[in-house]
Design a protein around this motif. Structure first.
Motif, PDB file in Angstrom:
ATOM      1  N   ASN A   1       0.808  -1.220   0.000  1.00 22.31           N
ATOM      2  CA  ASN A   1       0.000   0.000   0.000  1.00 22.31           C
ATOM      3  C   ASN A   1       0.837   1.263   0.000  1.00 22.31           C
ATOM      4  N   GLY A   2       2.154   1.104  -0.201  1.00 21.05           N
ATOM      5  CA  GLY A   2       3.023   2.270  -0.283  1.00 21.05           C
ATOM      6  C   GLY A   2       3.741   2.598   0.993  1.00 21.05           C
ATOM      7  N   GLY A   3       3.563   1.796   2.052  1.00 16.03           N
ATOM      8  CA  GLY A   3       4.231   2.052   3.322  1.00 16.03           C
ATOM      9  C   GLY A   3       5.653   1.554   3.312  1.00 16.03           C
ATOM     10  N   PRO A   4       6.470   2.021   4.241  1.00 19.93           N
ATOM     11  CA  PRO A   4       7.879   1.610   4.314  1.00 19.93           C
ATOM     12  C   PRO A   4       8.022   0.255   4.982  1.00 19.93           C
ATOM     13  N   ALA A   5       7.781  -0.833   4.210  1.00 18.40           N
ATOM     14  CA  ALA A   5       7.768  -2.173   4.799  1.00 18.40           C
ATOM     15  C   ALA A   5       9.106  -2.562   5.368  1.00 18.40           C
ATOM     16  N   GLY A   6      10.197  -2.213   4.686  1.00 13.38           N
ATOM     17  CA  GLY A   6      11.508  -2.677   5.126  1.00 13.38           C
ATOM     18  C   GLY A   6      12.068  -1.911   6.294  1.00 13.38           C
ATOM     19  N   GLU A   7      11.403  -0.851   6.735  1.00  6.86           N
ATOM     20  CA  GLU A   7      11.944  -0.019   7.809  1.00  6.86           C
ATOM     21  C   GLU A   7      11.408  -0.492   9.148  1.00  6.86           C
ATOM     22  N   ALA A   8      12.304  -0.806  10.052  1.00  3.60           N
ATOM     23  CA  ALA A   8      11.910  -1.315  11.361  1.00  3.60           C
ATOM     24  C   ALA A   8      11.416  -0.176  12.242  1.00  3.60           C
ATOM     25  N   PRO A   9      10.522  -0.495  13.191  1.00  4.96           N
ATOM     26  CA  PRO A   9      10.105   0.532  14.152  1.00  4.96           C
ATOM     27  C   PRO A   9      11.297   1.052  14.947  1.00  4.96           C
ATOM     28  N   ALA A  10      11.109   2.218  15.539  1.00  6.27           N
ATOM     29  CA  ALA A  10      12.226   2.864  16.240  1.00  6.27           C
ATOM     30  C   ALA A  10      12.760   2.002  17.373  1.00  6.27           C
ATOM     31  N   HIS A  11      11.862   1.265  18.082  1.00  2.32           N
ATOM     32  CA  HIS A  11      12.328   0.454  19.207  1.00  2.32           C
ATOM     33  C   HIS A  11      13.007  -0.830  18.741  1.00  2.32           C
ATOM     34  N   GLU A  12      12.978  -1.136  17.446  1.00  2.00           N
ATOM     35  CA  GLU A  12      13.621  -2.336  16.917  1.00  2.00           C
ATOM     36  C   GLU A  12      14.779  -1.984  15.984  1.00  2.00           C
ATOM     37  N   ARG A  13      15.323  -0.797  16.103  1.00  3.52           N
ATOM     38  CA  ARG A  13      16.464  -0.436  15.277  1.00  3.52           C
ATOM     39  C   ARG A  13      17.637  -1.373  15.554  1.00  3.52           C
ATOM     40  N   PRO A  14      18.213  -1.981  14.551  1.00  2.00           N
ATOM     41  CA  PRO A  14      19.304  -2.923  14.806  1.00  2.00           C
ATOM     42  C   PRO A  14      20.594  -2.198  15.141  1.00  2.00           C
ATOM     43  N   ASP A  15      21.421  -2.850  15.978  1.00  2.00           N
ATOM     44  CA  ASP A  15      22.729  -2.288  16.240  1.00  2.00           C
ATOM     45  C   ASP A  15      23.704  -2.759  15.159  1.00  2.00           C
ATOM     46  N   GLU A  16      24.953  -2.280  15.244  1.00  2.00           N
ATOM     47  CA  GLU A  16      25.926  -2.577  14.195  1.00  2.00           C
ATOM     48  C   GLU A  16      26.225  -4.071  14.105  1.00  2.00           C
ATOM     49  N   THR A  17      26.348  -4.717  15.256  1.00  2.00           N
ATOM     50  CA  THR A  17      26.685  -6.138  15.256  1.00  2.00           C
ATOM     51  C   THR A  17      25.608  -6.964  14.580  1.00  2.00           C
ATOM     52  N   SER A  18      24.350  -6.687  14.895  1.00  2.00           N
ATOM     53  CA  SER A  18      23.265  -7.455  14.289  1.00  2.00           C
ATOM     54  C   SER A  18      23.183  -7.210  12.792  1.00  2.00           C
ATOM     55  N   VAL A  19      23.459  -5.977  12.354  1.00  2.00           N
ATOM     56  CA  VAL A  19      23.451  -5.686  10.923  1.00  2.00           C
ATOM     57  C   VAL A  19      24.560  -6.449  10.212  1.00  2.00           C
ATOM     58  N   TYR A  20      25.749  -6.473  10.814  1.00  2.00           N
ATOM     59  CA  TYR A  20      26.863  -7.209  10.213  1.00  2.00           C
ATOM     60  C   TYR A  20      26.563  -8.703  10.152  1.00  2.00           C
ATOM     61  N   ASN A  21      26.025  -9.250  11.244  1.00  2.00           N
ATOM     62  CA  ASN A  21      25.708 -10.677  11.263  1.00  2.00           C
ATOM     63  C   ASN A  21      24.659 -11.021  10.223  1.00  2.00           C
ATOM     64  N   GLU A  22      23.672 -10.157  10.092  1.00  2.00           N
ATOM     65  CA  GLU A  22      22.638 -10.398   9.095  1.00  2.00           C
ATOM     66  C   GLU A  22      23.207 -10.325   7.684  1.00  2.00           C
ATOM     67  N   TRP A  23      24.123  -9.392   7.438  1.00  2.00           N
ATOM     68  CA  TRP A  23      24.673  -9.236   6.097  1.00  2.00           C
ATOM     69  C   TRP A  23      25.533 -10.439   5.715  1.00  2.00           C
ATOM     70  N   HIS A  24      26.365 -10.886   6.624  1.00  2.00           N
ATOM     71  CA  HIS A  24      27.320 -11.944   6.287  1.00  2.00           C
ATOM     72  C   HIS A  24      26.731 -13.346   6.413  1.00  2.00           C
ATOM     73  N   GLU A  25      25.830 -13.557   7.369  1.00  2.00           N
ATOM     74  CA  GLU A  25      25.353 -14.913   7.623  1.00  2.00           C
ATOM     75  C   GLU A  25      23.845 -14.996   7.823  1.00  2.00           C
TER      76      GLU A  25
END
Length: 654
Positions: free
Chosen positions: A215-239
């Motif tokens: 419907n045009g909403g930002p589906a891929g954007e997480a809510p503010a309280h679920e913003r990932p930290d750097e470690t989780s982003v790196y882990n998600e990217w690599h594995e």
């Protein structure tokens, strides 16, 4: 006969829908007795089974978006059949009565079509019973039946395949455009890895977010309280994600699946950045609209064209890779950080490490104290910056030196460990900790840092060996200048063995360091810098960095265990020589002592044997390949300058 096929197909549709509704918490109406569709289409006896069950031989059916799409196509076919029946009924009720041949003509296409569709339903139900129904098998089944040579059957099967392809394209669009896995039943060929954090697995399969995106909403954007930290982003990217090859539809090749995985991961990262970029929208909205429009055009085609899909994905991937390259290389200042990695991990900042090793000489001359060893070397490391150009380096604060009680387990790959040559059992296990700023961890991963630490340990130990030999040279000069010892040295002195031996050791160690620092590190880094600057593509920059690090490991011989062991033995002989030279400073030391002469001769013999073995290993056919070690011949030529090595080795052999 047509009624039998109709009831069988209708039974399959009803059962799938009841099971699907039950799986999603929807109360379905009670089932009426229906014919057994498990029987072959040629059988018309089919006794009713009573109420259709939601389980088929112990397995729940209907838990599939693709099967629901298939039932939608089958219902569309039955609507056409029911319309034909109503038309014939009107003709029969009207006047005059139609002839029987005319009625047969009205059902001519269905006499050919319904048995084929019934057979398709029978095969799908059989795959469900064997628990082997996958997206790939269903798509292959429909694609094969759409190439039968009978126009009406071909048209119907193509339409059924189109319905299933709509699910596939929608799942691809949700992943590529919004970074969301719209896959409640685990049918998509891209799945979260088992190592993915629970929060990530929930968010990647957020069908509610996918609906908002539609419907045009930002589906891929997480809510503010679920913003990932750097470690989780790196882990998600690599594995964080994997491609399930056995679930690939016929229109998706393994390479295309990898491209789609890369796009989805990049979109997720650009929509939810971390670090200093947190809260920013790095993926322009117009690009999202372009991606969605291109995929809608594909979905509107009667048949999903593989070439058109690959071209569309390639265009999207090119755009996303360019945005990611801009983020990492330009805004993240990748080249500046790689230069810092070269300075500190690869000892390119030589004056800094020289000052550090000189300052740390008194500490490393004693066994480490477990309680304070890490802090001792860490403080010296930070303090040495004030005596070198490192004090003006803004990135120096990201590097910290640590001491480990146990040797680090550094992996070359999943099966092999890295054998780093050892020198001093007390202080060999120093390693660097590098605080990778976001988003540079996308390229400089933990696996890369482990290899950089292997190179760091090797180069630091080599530097310590070189400085130890320089100290022994000063000690030997001091012993030779001692008048009292000089008058009694005469012939047969231990100095006659130690002086040329130390010179030969220094010749080998100095040339090895020149080879690694100049021929290997500087040349590979220069090539890496050029490749990243010219790439304009994140994946190309990532490949260039991995290839550079692989070349460093290969050309430094850390991937060849027998050469590493040769260096370990050579370093051990250097250590023994230096200890012997230090003992000669004692006033009571006898330069003609049989014990000293015997020890010097043993060190000389052991060293020459290791040099001979090293020479054989370096001249092996495995290493002579230009692509593996392009500067190895120059290293061998430096060691054998004016036939020096050949002469030494020939004398030893004789």
């Amino acid at each position: 006969e047509l009624g039998f096929h109709y009831r069988a197909i209708k039974h399959f549709i009803d059962r799938e829908r009841r099971a699907f509704d039950a799986g999603h918490g929807v109360t379905a109406p009670a089932a009426r007795p229906s014919v057994d569709v498990m029987g072959p289409p040629s059988s018309q006896s089919g006794d009713p089974e009573g109420p259709a069950e939601l389980k088929l031989r112990g397995r729940t059916v209907g838990q599939s978006l693709y099967c629901m799409a298939l039932t939608g196509g089958l219902e569309e076919l039955l609507d056409v059949y029911r319309a034909a029946v109503l038309q014939v009924e009107q003709q029969v009720l009207g006047a005059p009565l139609p002839v029987l041949s005319r009625l047969h003509t009205c059902f001519g296409d269905f006499k050919v079509l319904l048995p084929q569709v019934h057979r398709l339903v029978y095969e799908v139900a059989g795959l469900q019973a064997r628990q082997s129904l996958q997206v790939s098998s269903l798509m292959v089944l429909l694609a094969d039946r759409s190439r039968c040579g009978v126009p009406v059957v071909e048209s119907c099967m193509t339409r059924l395949l189109w319905h299933c392809n709509q699910v596939l394209v929608n799942q691809v669009a949700s992943w590529v455009v919004h970074g969301v896995l719209m896959d409640p039943h685990g049918e998509f060929f891209i799945q979260p890895s088992a190592s993915a954090p629970p929060r990530q697995r929930r968010r990647t399969s957020d069908t509610g977010g996918a609906a908002a995106a539609a419907n045009g909403g930002p589906a891929g954007e997480a809510p503010a309280h679920e913003r990932p930290d750097e470690t989780s982003v790196y882990n998600e990217w690599h594995e964080g994600f994997k491609v399930v090859c056995e679930g690939l539809p016929p229109t998706i090749s393994p390479d295309l699946a990898e491209h789609l995985k890369f796009i989805g991961k990049a979109v997720r990262l650009l929509r939810n950045p971390a670090g200093a970029f947190q809260g920013q929208q790095l993926l322009p909205y117009r690009d999202t609209l372009e991606f969605a429009k291109a995929l809608r055009l594909l979905a509107a085609q009667p048949l999903l064209n593989r070439v058109a899909l690959e071209r569309t994905v390639a265009a999207i991937r090119s755009k996303v890779a360019a945005l990611l390259w801009q983020l990492v290389v330009v805004r993240g200042q990748l080249l500046m950080h790689l230069a810092a990695v070269k300075d500190y991990f690869l000892l390119a900042k030589g004056e800094f490490y020289h000052n550090f090793l000189v300052d740390a000489r008194h500490i490393m001359g004693l066994p480490p104290r477990e309680a304070t060893a890490d802090a001792d070397v860490g403080d010296l490391f930070q303090g040495s910056a004030a005596k070198s150009t490192a004090q003006h380096d803004s990135l120096f604060s990201l590097f910290h030196l640590h001491w480990s009680k146990e040797p680090l387990k550094l992996k070359l790959d999943e099966k092999r460990d890295i054998e780093v040559p050892r020198f001093d059992e007390n202080w060999d296990d120093l390693y660097l900790e590098y605080s990778v700023e976001w988003p540079l961890g996308l390229i400089i991963s933990n696996k890369h840092l482990a290899k950089y630490n292997a190179l760091f340990q090797f180069l630091l130990r080599l530097k310590r060996v070189q400085l130890r030999l320089e100290e022994s040279w000063m000690s030997l000069r001091s012993v030779c200048s001692d008048r009292a010892k000089a008058r009694t040295s005469g012939g047969g002195s231990v100095l006659e063995l130690l002086m040329p031996l130390r010179q030969w050791m220094a010749h080998l160690v100095n040339n090895l360091q020149i080879y690694i620092q100049v021929d290997v590190i500087e040349s590979n880094y220069s090539q890496l810098e050029s490749s990243i600057s010219a790439a304009q593509d994140f994946a190309a920059a990532e490949r260039a960095h991995s290839a550079c690090l692989h070349s460093l490991m290969q050309q430094s011989f850390l991937n060849v265990g027998r050469i590493s062991r040769c260096f370990t033995n050579i370093f051990r002989q250097v250590q023994e020589l230096c200890v012997l030279v230090d003992s000669l400073h004692h006033p009571a030391a006898d330069l003609h002592s049989p014990a000293a002469l015997s020890q010097a001769a043993r060190i000389h013999e052991a060293f020459m044997q290791e040099v001979k073995q090293l020479n054989v290993n370096l001249q092996s056919s495995r290493l002579q390949d230009h692509n593996k070690a392009p500067y190895l011949r120059q290293f061998l030529m430096r060691i054998n300058y004016n036939g020096y090595a050949e002469q030494k080795l020939s004398i030893t052999s004789s």
